[in-house]
Design a protein around this motif. Structure first.
Motif, mmCIF file in Angstrom:
data_model
loop_
_atom_site.group_PDB
_atom_site.id
_atom_site.type_symbol
_atom_site.label_atom_id
_atom_site.label_comp_id
_atom_site.label_asym_id
_atom_site.label_seq_id
_atom_site.Cartn_x
_atom_site.Cartn_y
_atom_site.Cartn_z
ATOM 1 N N UNK A 193 1.351 1.250 -18.229
ATOM 2 C CA UNK A 193 2.332 0.887 -18.374
ATOM 3 C C UNK A 193 2.823 1.484 -16.725
ATOM 4 N N UNK A 194 4.008 0.343 -15.396
ATOM 5 C CA UNK A 194 4.337 0.834 -14.553
ATOM 6 C C UNK A 194 5.632 1.200 -14.206
ATOM 7 N N UNK A 195 6.203 2.012 -13.589
ATOM 8 C CA UNK A 195 7.812 1.789 -12.619
ATOM 9 C C UNK A 195 8.242 0.110 -10.998
ATOM 10 N N UNK A 196 8.836 -0.125 -11.404
ATOM 11 C CA UNK A 196 9.608 -0.939 -10.029
ATOM 12 C C UNK A 196 9.663 0.293 -8.962
ATOM 13 N N UNK A 197 9.084 0.780 -7.610
ATOM 14 C CA UNK A 197 9.039 1.502 -6.839
ATOM 15 C C UNK A 197 8.695 2.646 -6.933
ATOM 16 N N UNK A 198 7.682 2.656 -7.819
ATOM 17 C CA UNK A 198 6.528 4.271 -8.585
ATOM 18 C C UNK A 198 5.587 3.695 -7.217
ATOM 19 N N UNK A 199 4.772 4.605 -7.128
ATOM 20 C CA UNK A 199 3.560 4.971 -6.514
ATOM 21 C C UNK A 199 2.272 5.375 -6.855
ATOM 22 N N UNK A 200 1.747 4.544 -7.434
ATOM 23 C CA UNK A 200 0.394 5.054 -8.425
ATOM 24 C C UNK A 200 -1.336 5.296 -7.480
ATOM 25 N N UNK A 201 -1.540 6.413 -7.439
ATOM 26 C CA UNK A 201 -3.135 6.350 -7.282
ATOM 27 C C UNK A 201 -4.297 6.370 -8.185
ATOM 28 N N UNK A 202 -4.964 5.303 -7.993
ATOM 29 C CA UNK A 202 -5.472 4.834 -9.273
ATOM 30 C C UNK A 202 -7.465 5.586 -8.493
ATOM 31 N N UNK A 206 -0.407 -4.613 -16.349
ATOM 32 C CA UNK A 206 0.363 -3.552 -15.744
ATOM 33 C C UNK A 206 1.915 -4.104 -16.783
ATOM 34 N N UNK A 207 2.385 -3.618 -17.785
ATOM 35 C CA UNK A 207 3.609 -3.351 -18.180
ATOM 36 C C UNK A 207 5.164 -2.464 -17.680
ATOM 37 N N UNK A 208 5.654 -3.356 -16.563
ATOM 38 C CA UNK A 208 6.747 -3.026 -16.019
ATOM 39 C C UNK A 208 7.685 -2.641 -17.200
ATOM 40 N N UNK A 209 8.656 -1.123 -16.811
ATOM 41 C CA UNK A 209 9.439 -0.170 -17.232
ATOM 42 C C UNK A 209 10.767 0.374 -17.364
ATOM 43 N N UNK A 210 10.166 -0.636 -15.477
ATOM 44 C CA UNK A 210 11.508 -0.293 -14.950
ATOM 45 C C UNK A 210 11.774 0.046 -14.006
ATOM 46 N N UNK A 211 13.017 0.848 -13.431
ATOM 47 C CA UNK A 211 12.915 1.165 -11.235
ATOM 48 C C UNK A 211 12.439 2.854 -11.867
ATOM 49 N N UNK A 212 11.047 3.266 -11.029
ATOM 50 C CA UNK A 212 11.090 3.728 -10.597
ATOM 51 C C UNK A 212 11.809 5.933 -11.714
ATOM 52 N N UNK A 238 0.481 -1.628 -0.460
ATOM 53 C CA UNK A 238 0.342 -0.174 0.306
ATOM 54 C C UNK A 238 0.562 1.196 0.141
ATOM 55 N N UNK A 239 0.575 1.902 -0.646
ATOM 56 C CA UNK A 239 1.383 3.357 -0.734
ATOM 57 C C UNK A 239 0.985 4.650 0.020
ATOM 58 N N UNK A 240 0.998 5.645 0.148
ATOM 59 C CA UNK A 240 0.783 7.225 0.934
ATOM 60 C C UNK A 240 0.567 8.218 -0.127
ATOM 61 N N UNK A 241 -0.374 9.100 0.315
ATOM 62 C CA UNK A 241 -1.094 10.018 -0.693
ATOM 63 C C UNK A 241 0.613 10.703 -0.322
ATOM 64 N N UNK A 242 1.331 10.972 0.466
ATOM 65 C CA UNK A 242 2.846 12.162 0.251
ATOM 66 C C UNK A 242 3.497 11.527 -0.356
ATOM 67 N N UNK A 243 3.264 10.360 -0.930
ATOM 68 C CA UNK A 243 4.074 9.849 -1.616
ATOM 69 C C UNK A 243 3.830 9.467 -3.233
ATOM 70 N N UNK A 244 2.258 9.574 -3.763
ATOM 71 C CA UNK A 244 2.494 9.827 -5.250
ATOM 72 C C UNK A 244 3.256 9.911 -6.150
ATOM 73 N N UNK A 245 3.520 9.282 -6.848
ATOM 74 C CA UNK A 245 3.975 9.603 -8.799
ATOM 75 C C UNK A 245 3.446 9.952 -9.028
ATOM 76 N N UNK A 246 2.182 9.286 -9.987
ATOM 77 C CA UNK A 246 0.910 9.367 -10.269
ATOM 78 C C UNK A 246 -0.383 9.412 -10.198
ATOM 79 N N UNK A 247 -1.298 10.259 -10.487
ATOM 80 C CA UNK A 247 -2.033 9.447 -11.203
ATOM 81 C C UNK A 247 -2.932 8.652 -12.237
ATOM 82 N N UNK A 248 -3.979 7.744 -12.022
ATOM 83 C CA UNK A 248 -4.376 7.220 -13.377
ATOM 84 C C UNK A 248 -5.993 7.352 -12.931
#
Length: 199
Positions: free
Chosen positions: A68-77, A190-196, A43-53
């Motif tokens: 498309x996602x990256x390892x370590x990325x935090x996404x708010x869906x 989910x398509x892995x694009x590499x590290x965030x 689970x991610x935290x609102x403060x660390x969101x990288x993208x909103x989808x």
């Protein structure tokens, strides 16, 4: 006597299924062998969101169909149910979805064997059972709550959110595991694009 449409019956049956899930099975972050699966993320935290989808859930498909996602990325869906029935947004591997679908089918069969079929759900007063309280897709019913961190249910016409920090797994899907929906095509990749932090 009130007439119910087939979709109303399906929604009521799904609500009964969620009641059963609320008893807490812990499937969400477990592999079929029962071990915790950190590879899918946490689970991610609102403060660390990288993208909103934004994702639309319909009968029975997702839009978009892949992300498309990256390892370590935090996404708010942000999840909007545009369909007529209850839908789920669940993150996991194909094996996790398969295990969850089997579990949901067994619960549905058990409810039918106990007389909790389509007809028996229709006469229930869902408000008095505590089933009317929806909070971001986490259903609370009579003290039971379905709150698996990688899964959220969304009622028709409603919105929900899920924040997730992705791990290194490269075989992740997002799916609706309400009986019959996955098989009808309600699954996305989910398509892995590499590290965030990759540039």
């Amino acid at each position: 006597m009130k007439n119910f449409t087939n979709k109303t019956r399906q929604s009521l049956t799904a609500i009964g299924l969620i009641m059963a899930l609320g008893l807490g099975t812990g499937y969400a972050l477990a592999s079929p062998g029962g071990n915790h699966n950190d590879a899918i993320g946490k689970p991610g935290q609102e403060a660390t969101v990288d993208r909103v989808i934004e994702i639309s859930l319909d009968d029975n498909y997702f839009d978009p169909e892949s992300i498309e996602i990256r390892s370590g990325e935090t996404i708010k869906f942000i999840l909007s149910n545009q369909g007529d029935g209850l839908h789920e947004f669940n993150l996991g591997t194909p094996e996790m979805h398969e295990a969850h679908q089997e579990e949901m089918a067994e619960m549905m069969e058990s409810m039918n064997m106990d007389g909790m079929d389509h007809g028996s759900m229709m006469g229930m007063d869902h408000d008095s059972m505590g089933m009317s309280n929806m909070d971001k897709g986490n259903m609370e019913m009579g003290g039971m709550e379905h709150d698996s961190p990688n899964s959220v249910f969304v009622q028709p016409g409603e919105q929900a959110e899920l924040i997730w920090t992705f791990g290194e797994a490269d075989n992740l899907e997002f799916a609706c595991n309400v009986p019959g929906h996955y098989d009808s095509g309600m699954v996305g990749a989910f398509k892995q694009a590499g590290p965030a932090d990759a540039s």
